[in-house]
Design a protein around this motif. Structure first.
Motif: not given
Ligand code: MG
Ligand code: AHM
Length: 336
Positions: A91-93, A113-119, A276-278, A280-282
């Motif tokens: 996770s990103e977190e 996962f990125d659990p909550l994107d756009g924090s 951005l993260r490869l 979890y996001e890209a």
């Molecule tokens: Mg994010």
């Protein structure tokens, strides 16, 4: 009355009728969707649910964590660790990988996962989301290591996101196009609302954080300058701009009506390839966009072909309508 197709039924049909996904992957996706439903309820509670504001901690990348970042991360882990579908999660977190404890059955998949994107949008009641990506654990060795997660995006077996906006919508691909499911709160289930999503190849809408303009590289500046020149410029048409600062919401708009999204490398932190993260996001967004007929590059090469070298690797992102992404990529490749 027209027949409604729930996410569960859609997945069963993908498994049984089309033979596209194994049962274990179907069950895993059901669990992820259930977790997203729970996160959606927390998001909706807002100030009423003690979910707003900062948690007073930082993640591995030195970013301040919001309470909802942590809640969403825990919901995804709690929902997924005991089902027997997964070997491990990243996770990103979280700094390292989360291996499924050996008191639970071990599965063959890896979930990122990125659990909550756009924090940054949580506290201002603007759309946010969860992004996820699924790989098979490589065979040939017992247990699971961080190295197992470093697979290029073209090895994904499922990817998607859930956007928590005016509606809660789950968007999914298992390699057979893109489908969208809207959460019916009365029924408590995701219902198929769009199948075979297609992104128009051309667009007149771009998404980029314009406040970074003075830090951009020449090819990005050239592309945006040409858009801004409108009908008088080389493109011969006027462009519109949108920037929500939640990748899920910007990508959702692009899947819905086309457009181009860019978070390029810039000179603020020259040693970082991008924000951005490869993993979890890209990768998940890149695959969804390609599955809908669009394209996704880092300005020079296809995102899904990048071999990751570390868990929290960053990357420049250019994705959306195919002809625009190819134009930006050509501008970069002309330069180098
Ligand atoms: Mg994010
Ligand atoms: P996050 O995962 O910490 O929320 O960060 C990622 C977000 C993306 O959703 C969005 O596209 C970008 O950061 C916005 O960045 P900026 O505030 O620099 O415009």
């Amino acid at each position: 009355m027209s027949k409604q197709i729930s996410l569960s039924r859609y997945l069963v049909e993908q498994q049984r009728v089309d033979g596209l996904i194994p049962a274990q992957l179907r069950l895993l996706l059901e669990v992820v969707a259930r977790a997203c439903k729970r996160i959606s309820y927390s998001v909706n509670k807002g100030e009423l649910g003690d979910v707003m504001g900062s948690a007073g901690s930082e993640n591995v990348q030195g970013e301040v964590q919001k309470k909802l970042d942590i809640i969403a991360n825990e919901v995804l882990i709690d929902a997924n660790e005991w089902g027997g579908h997964l070997a491990a999660m990243a996770s990103e977190e979280m700094e390292g990988i989360y291996v499924v404890p050996n008191r639970y059955p071990q599965g063959e998949y890896l979930l990122m996962f990125d659990p909550l994107d756009g924090s940054s949008n949580i506290d201002v009641n603007v759309s946010i989301g969860t992004i996820f990506s699924v790989f098979k654990k490589p065979e040939g060795h017992p247990g699971v290591t961080e190295q197992d997660f470093l697979q290029p995006g073209n090895q994904q077996v499922a990817a998607g996101y859930c956007v928590y906006g005016p509606q809660t919508t789950l968007v999914l691909t298992v390699g057979d196009g893109v489908a969208m499911f809207t959460l019916d709160r009365e029924l408590g289930s995701f219902v198929l609302t769009r199948d075979n999503v297609r992104i128009p190849e051309d667009t007149k809408e771009f998404a980029i954080n314009m406040s970074n303009m003075r830090h951009w590289d020449a090819p990005v500046k050239r592309y945006i300058d040409e858009c801004l020149a409108g009908t008088q410029g080389p493109r011969g048409k006027d462009f519109n701009m949108r920037w929500i600062a939640s990748m899920v919401a910007d990508v959702h708009r692009i899947l819905s009506r086309g457009g181009i999204f860019m978070y390029p490398w810039d000179q603020r932190e020259p040693n970082k390839p991008g924000k951005l993260r490869l993993l979890y996001e890209a990768n998940p967004m890149g695959w969804l966009v390609e599955q809908a007929g669009g394209a996704a590059t880092n300005g020079r090469q296809r995102i899904l072909d990048i071999q990751p070298t570390k868990l929290h690797e960053r990357v420049a992102v250019v994705l959306g309508s195919k002809n625009e992404v190819e134009r930006v990529t050509a501008y970069h490749n002309e330069q180098s």
